[in-house]
Write a protein that holds these residues in place. Structure first.
Motif, PDB file in Angstrom:
ATOM      1  N   ARG A  61     -11.269  11.329   1.558  1.00  0.00           N
ATOM      2  CA  ARG A  61     -11.460  10.300   2.584  1.00  0.00           C
ATOM      3  C   ARG A  61     -12.501   9.279   2.142  1.00  0.00           C
ATOM      4  NH1 ARG A  61     -11.895  15.029   6.132  1.00  0.00           N
ATOM      5  NH2 ARG A  61      -9.818  15.473   6.945  1.00  0.00           N
ATOM      6  N   LEU A  64     -11.048   7.117  -0.870  1.00  0.00           N
ATOM      7  CA  LEU A  64     -10.024   6.137  -0.513  1.00  0.00           C
ATOM      8  C   LEU A  64     -10.449   5.229   0.635  1.00  0.00           C
ATOM      9  CD1 LEU A  64      -6.706   8.214  -0.709  1.00  0.00           C
ATOM     10  CD2 LEU A  64      -7.733   6.739  -2.446  1.00  0.00           C
ATOM     11  N   ILE A  66     -10.157   5.909   3.844  1.00  0.00           N
ATOM     12  CA  ILE A  66      -9.166   5.985   4.923  1.00  0.00           C
ATOM     13  C   ILE A  66      -9.135   7.401   5.491  1.00  0.00           C
ATOM     14  CG2 ILE A  66      -7.691   4.182   3.932  1.00  0.00           C
ATOM     15  CD1 ILE A  66      -5.831   6.508   2.999  1.00  0.00           C
ATOM     16  N   VAL A  68      -7.589  10.816   5.989  1.00  0.00           N
ATOM     17  CA  VAL A  68      -6.597  11.639   5.294  1.00  0.00           C
ATOM     18  C   VAL A  68      -6.455  12.950   6.054  1.00  0.00           C
ATOM     19  CG1 VAL A  68      -6.083  12.905   3.173  1.00  0.00           C
ATOM     20  CG2 VAL A  68      -7.096  10.620   3.050  1.00  0.00           C
ATOM     21  N   THR A  90      -1.739  10.383   5.196  1.00  0.00           N
ATOM     22  CA  THR A  90      -2.726   9.614   5.947  1.00  0.00           C
ATOM     23  C   THR A  90      -2.421   9.691   7.440  1.00  0.00           C
ATOM     24  OG1 THR A  90      -1.448   7.559   5.773  1.00  0.00           O
ATOM     25  CG2 THR A  90      -3.016   8.044   4.006  1.00  0.00           C
ATOM     26  N   TRP A  95      -2.752   3.063   7.713  1.00  0.00           N
ATOM     27  CA  TRP A  95      -3.672   3.630   6.723  1.00  0.00           C
ATOM     28  C   TRP A  95      -2.951   3.956   5.420  1.00  0.00           C
ATOM     29  CZ3 TRP A  95      -8.420   2.624   7.387  1.00  0.00           C
ATOM     30  CH2 TRP A  95      -9.005   2.615   8.655  1.00  0.00           C
ATOM     31  N   GLU A  98      -3.033   0.839   3.290  1.00  0.00           N
ATOM     32  CA  GLU A  98      -4.403   0.642   2.802  1.00  0.00           C
ATOM     33  C   GLU A  98      -4.738   1.663   1.717  1.00  0.00           C
ATOM     34  OE1 GLU A  98      -8.098  -1.381   2.862  1.00  0.00           O
ATOM     35  OE2 GLU A  98      -6.302  -1.818   4.049  1.00  0.00           O
ATOM     36  N   GLY A  99      -4.352   2.920   1.955  1.00  0.00           N
ATOM     37  CA  GLY A  99      -4.615   3.965   0.971  1.00  0.00           C
ATOM     38  C   GLY A  99      -3.884   3.727  -0.330  1.00  0.00           C
ATOM     39  N   ASN A 102      -5.714   0.957  -2.195  1.00  0.00           N
ATOM     40  CA  ASN A 102      -6.996   1.437  -2.716  1.00  0.00           C
ATOM     41  C   ASN A 102      -6.810   2.390  -3.890  1.00  0.00           C
ATOM     42  OD1 ASN A 102      -8.188  -0.038  -0.701  1.00  0.00           O
ATOM     43  ND2 ASN A 102      -8.710   1.706   0.594  1.00  0.00           N
ATOM     44  N   LEU A 103      -5.818   3.272  -3.796  1.00  0.00           N
ATOM     45  CA  LEU A 103      -5.595   4.237  -4.872  1.00  0.00           C
ATOM     46  C   LEU A 103      -5.109   3.545  -6.140  1.00  0.00           C
ATOM     47  CD1 LEU A 103      -5.723   7.188  -5.668  1.00  0.00           C
ATOM     48  CD2 LEU A 103      -3.393   7.488  -4.795  1.00  0.00           C
TER      49      LEU A 103
END
Length: 269
Positions: A61, A64, A66, A68, A90, A95, A98-99, A102-103
């Motif tokens: 969490r 990332l 976000i 999880v 997520t 999310w 977004e995840g 970000n990943l």
């Protein structure tokens, strides 16, 4: 007294995602998409499968940024290669997008990132062949197979952002293109190619006819400065846009088009 109640409430909210991670619905969501022994690449086997602990979920969490709710790790081996496959669930679709972004930013240069149904997928292996075989075994949306990969980018190119369009965002994209009945999936990538900005969009349409319509719509759009190159193969459409048509041609040549269909490519000024 009120402060104590507030503290208890905050602690409960922190623990709640961990409890949800062990819920049957979350487990089923990942179990539906994960690799199974009867559908592995040739000569591959699953040697380890572990659900993420509370500590692992908390670290993920934070990493990332976000919420999880569940994590599953699998280790897949062949005679000479090994891969780790991570499945991340997520809290919701907002999310998830977004995840994913970000990943890709964090690990995209050393692993393969995708989404299957509502699950965020990461494949980490030094073997690009095993990575490709695992990804194909998981049957992701074709837009994830199309996109430009880190290991194929020219030396002076860098990926700045990658985004998937889910639910409301996909509907907004469809409406902005007047293509609400045509597009079923979409993904975008922003690159810095040397000193030039380059934007790639990948679309999966409901059928080849819809893809042809979408390509025509995109070609008819007004552009002040940028050049656009459009590629179409079956129900898939890719657009590359920059201020340099030669950059566009280079980028479109790096797209991972499916082998079974021909590709039509044209540029629009």
């Amino acid at each position: 007294m009120n402060k104590k109640i507030l503290l208890i409430a905050l602690l409960f909210l922190m623990v709640l995602p961990v409890r949800r991670a062990l819920g049957q619905q979350d487990v089923e969501s990942i179990s539906k998409v994960k690799l199974h022994e009867n559908a592995l690449p040739k000569n591959a086997r699953i040697v380890k499968e572990v659900w993420g602990s509370a500590d692992q979920l908390n670290r993920l969490r934070l990493r990332l940024g976000i919420p999880v709710t569940a994590l599953l790790n699998q280790v897949v081996t062949t005679e000479n290669e090994q891969a780790q496959v991570n499945y991340v669930l997520t809290m919701n679709a907002a999310w998830l997008a977004e995840g994913y972004s970000n990943l890709v930013e964090i690990d995209g240069n050393r692993s393969c990132i995708s989404v299957i149904d509502s699950v965020l997928l990461q494949i980490a292996t030094p073997s690009k062949e095993l990575e490709r075989e695992i990804l194909q075994s998981l049957h992701p949306d074709p837009v994830f197979l199309l996109k430009l990969k880190f290991n194929s980018l020219p030396q002076n190119w860098g990926l700045k952002q990658e985004w998937i369009f889910l639910e409301n965002e996909l509907a907004g994209l469809q409406n902005s293109l007047s293509a609400s009945t045509l597009i079923e999936a979409a993904l975008s990538q922003d690159f810095l190619a040397g000193h030039s900005k380059l934007v790639a969009f990948y679309f999966r349409c409901k059928n080849p006819g819809a893809a042809s319509q979408l390509a025509q719509i995109l070609a008819s759009q007004k552009r002040v400065l940028n050049q656009m190159t459009i590629g179409r193969s079956g129900s898939l459409v890719v657009t590359i846009e920059s201020q340099n048509v030669e950059l566009n041609k280079k980028a479109i040549s790096l797209v991972n088009w499916p082998a079974e269909n021909g590709v039509q490519i044209f540029s629009v000024r």
